[in-house]
Design an enzyme around this catalytic site. Structure first.
Site, mmCIF file in Angstrom:
data_model
loop_
_atom_site.group_PDB
_atom_site.id
_atom_site.type_symbol
_atom_site.label_atom_id
_atom_site.label_comp_id
_atom_site.label_asym_id
_atom_site.label_seq_id
_atom_site.Cartn_x
_atom_site.Cartn_y
_atom_site.Cartn_z
ATOM 1 N N HIS A 143 58.449 -14.254 23.636
ATOM 2 C CA HIS A 143 58.977 -14.569 24.977
ATOM 3 C C HIS A 143 58.489 -15.928 25.486
ATOM 4 C CE1 HIS A 143 55.358 -12.524 26.977
ATOM 5 N NE2 HIS A 143 55.474 -13.646 27.652
ATOM 6 N N ASP B 93 58.002 -8.351 20.332
ATOM 7 C CA ASP B 93 57.652 -9.609 20.991
ATOM 8 C C ASP B 93 56.593 -10.342 20.150
ATOM 9 O OD1 ASP B 93 57.486 -11.590 22.856
ATOM 10 O OD2 ASP B 93 56.399 -10.426 24.359
ATOM 11 N N SER C 124 49.867 -14.691 27.929
ATOM 12 C CA SER C 124 50.827 -14.263 26.899
ATOM 13 C C SER C 124 50.610 -14.997 25.581
ATOM 14 C CB SER C 124 52.259 -14.548 27.358
ATOM 15 O OG SER C 124 52.681 -13.539 28.207
ATOM 16 N N GLY C 125 50.695 -14.248 24.489
ATOM 17 C CA GLY C 125 50.562 -14.850 23.165
ATOM 18 C C GLY C 125 49.126 -14.964 22.698
#
Lengths: 376, 240
Positions: free
Chosen positions: B42, B91, B184-185
């Site tokens: 994402h 994801d 995120s990530g």
């Protein structure tokens, strides 16, 4: 701005300037919010009526949890329709403008459902002042009202016989979630339009069968997907390629799976690990004639291992039950290739009568530097 | 990270920052090999062009470049073909760097779990990142200890989302320690025997982390994707 991109038409101005209203530059976009995928329209426009700037922001908002939970109380038949008209407002493709819900829909939703929220100590969303929405409908052009047959539950929900919506993943999970137990009725995969995994009760979508990704336990949805001839081998995507093409250094399967796992080590017998190559799906030892250290590096790298490798040339008599040979082809140094299997050929004699044995090292990982000591 | 603390420089040498102009840091990422990084799919929504990204390693304070810092450009972005934007499933993405990193004590890869290796519920692991702290965005890398939560237990917190086997939940009911926007990530790592740290999760999604709605964070379950990761790296290294 840190998580979304701005439309191209706005690139002349600073995309993160909060004073630069996104309303001026937003365009119709397809609805991706899972909750609202069953609406009688497919395009939305942001920001929405709750102040969310993107669908992603809306999807993780408090309201996108609140409304579906409230729908389960059956407080108002059109509550979810109303919720979606403010979470993902309809976009008019001619004007790129939002079409709001009609005031009556907002008022009815609030009147019937607000009191239930009060019982559990929650408040109706502050941004939903119904007076901001128009009264006039004019055939859903100025504002939206629901049709009689509008679906109350989102596609990711199951509608109980009582009308309540429960999460689809809770249907047929062995526990009643509807007050009338209707979520535990007709639980066969077939009745639900799904495919039942062999030897398990798991149901998957038909599109997931033979798509190259195992979804059933044991990958049963990926078996019997192709009918290759005897002289062919099945690729991971279920295509068939001639056996002789397997691990020949040329890509034959569309997913390249004929060139995967072509190099390996034999099982550890007497602490020697022999280099093996799987040409035509048959395991071959590698003849040590003309072998060089950089080839050992390549072999280790292809196996996902590091170096420096330890290479040994093991005479044939030490491994009496050896497999067949593969030799380096003549002038292999001139060949422009990136895999070991592309450099090897069958059918040549092994002059040294020795096989290549390798010891590769695993790349180091996961270590943190020790904390520095400081005197106190 | 909410409820975490500032991390000592070099403590998480696999943590990297995925950056794009003009914003700078956009997402976290994790170094898994000299030329390969993992992050979530994402992060690339609307920005799938590798040329707009750079990856920064060996950094603790985003505002103060250090001598240990290394920067690489992005050569290839590999998104999982089943990534579903609407439900944030699958994801995960792999990033190929334009050049190898130089391994130092400040820049080192993390271990990946084996295909069968799972992290058990109630295990304590760490999350790291430069994401929102609830009241501000930090300059210095933050770390937080979280507890792994079973999928069944996790599903109870998310009435409106299906928790799939591609996900891993970690955190606390009260949301006291959690990942947040900008993390995120980034990695969820657990210490394994012999002091090796293994990557079990990538920060993916959760409730609005500084709102009234609390609950655990949801991470991409790296164990589920090991075969796909290995295949992609092999294909891009040897077959393309």
């Amino acid at each position: 701005c840190t998580s979304t991109s701005c439309p191209d038409i706005c690139t002349h101005s600073s995309p993160c300037d909060m004073n630069n209203s996104q309303a001026n530059c937003s365009q119709c976009e397809p609805i991706t919010l899972e909750l609202c995928m069953n609406l009688p329209y497919n395009y939305t426009n942001y920001p929405n009526y709750l102040g969310h700037r993107t669908q992603k922001e809306a999807s993780i908002s408090w309201e996108s949890s609140l409304f579906p939970a409230l729908v389960q109380t059956n407080c108002y038949k059109y509550l979810m329709f109303f919720a979606c008209t403010i979470l993902v407002p309809k976009c008019n493709p001619q004007t790129n403008q939002r079409i709001p819900p009609c005031r009556a829909l907002c008022e009815q939703s609030k009147e019937r459902c607000e009191s239930i929220l009060g019982i559990v100590g929650l408040q109706w969303p502050e941004d939903t002042d119904c007076s901001q929405f128009p009264e006039e409908n004019l055939d859903n052009h100025i504002c939206l009202t629901p049709d009689e047959d509008v679906e109350e539950c989102s596609p990711s929900h199951f509608k109980c016989r009582s009308g309540r919506c429960v999460l689809a993943s809770r249907r047929c999970d062995g526990q009643a979630d509807c007050e009338d137990d209707s979520d535990e009725e007709n639980c066969g995969c077939k009745e639900r339009g799904l495919w039942e995994c062999p030897s398990s009760k798991l149901c998957i979508k038909h599109a997931m069968i033979c798509d190259g990704f195992p979804d059933c336990p044991g990958g049963m949805d990926e078996t019997n997907c192709s009918f290759c001839r005897k002289d062919e081998i099945t690729c991971a995507n279920h295509d068939c390629v001639p056996r002789k093409c397997w691990c020949d250094g040329q890509i034959d399967c569309a997913d390249k799976s004929d060139e995967w796992n072509c190099v390996s080590m034999s099982e550890n017998k007497s602490s020697l690990m022999f280099l093996m190559v799987h040409r035509s799906a048959i395991k071959y030892h590698v003849c040590a004639d003309e072998w060089e250290e950089n080839l050992s590096y390549l072999a280790c790298k292809q196996m996902g291992l590091g170096g420096p490798p330890v290479t040994e040339m093991v005479p044939e008599y030490k491994q009496p039950h050896h497999e067949k040979w593969m030799n380096l082809q003549s002038e292999w140094e001139r060949k422009n290739t990136s895999t070991l299997q592309a450099l090897l050929v069958t059918g040549l004699p092994c002059r040294s009568r020795s096989m290549v044995s390798l010891l590769c090292t695993k790349e180091d990982c996961g270590r943190r530097p020790a904390a520095r000591m400081s005197k106190r | 990270i909410l409820g975490g603390r500032t991390s000592r420089p070099g403590r998480w040498p696999w943590q990297c920052s995925l950056q794009s102009e003009p914003s700078g840091h956009i997402c976290g990422c994790v170094l898994i090999a000299k030329r390969w990084v993992l992050t979530v799919a994402h992060c690339f929504e609307g920005r799938e062009n590798p040329a707009v990204w750079k990856v920064v390693f060996g950094i603790n304070n985003l505002d103060h470049p250090s001598v240990f810092m290394q920067t690489r450009m992005v050569k290839t972005i590999i998104l999982h073909p089943r990534y579903n934007r609407a439900v944030v499933d699958y994801d995960i993405s792999i990033v190929e760097l334009n050049a190898d990193i130089n391994e130092t004590s400040y820049v080192r890869p993390v271990c990946l779990p084996s295909r069968e290796q799972r992290v058990e519920p109630d295990t304590y692991c760490y999350i790291t990142g430069w994401g929102h702290m609830g009241n501000k965005m930090p300059f210095k890398l933050q770390e937080g200890e979280v507890r792994i939560i079973s999928l069944e237990h996790c599903q109870a917190y998310f009435d409106m989302k299906t928790i799939t086997t591609r996900m891993l939940c970690a955190g606390y009911e009260s949301g006291t320690v959690d990942s947040c926007m900008g993390d995120s990530g980034g990695p969820l790592v657990c210490e394994q025997p012999a002091g090796r740290w293994t990557l079990f999760g990538l920060t993916s999604w959760g409730s609005v982390c500084f709102s009234k709605v609390l609950g655990p964070g949801v991470y991409s379950n790296v164990s589920h994707f090991i075969e796909w990761i290995e295949r992609q790296i092999y294909i891009h290294t040897f077959l393309l």
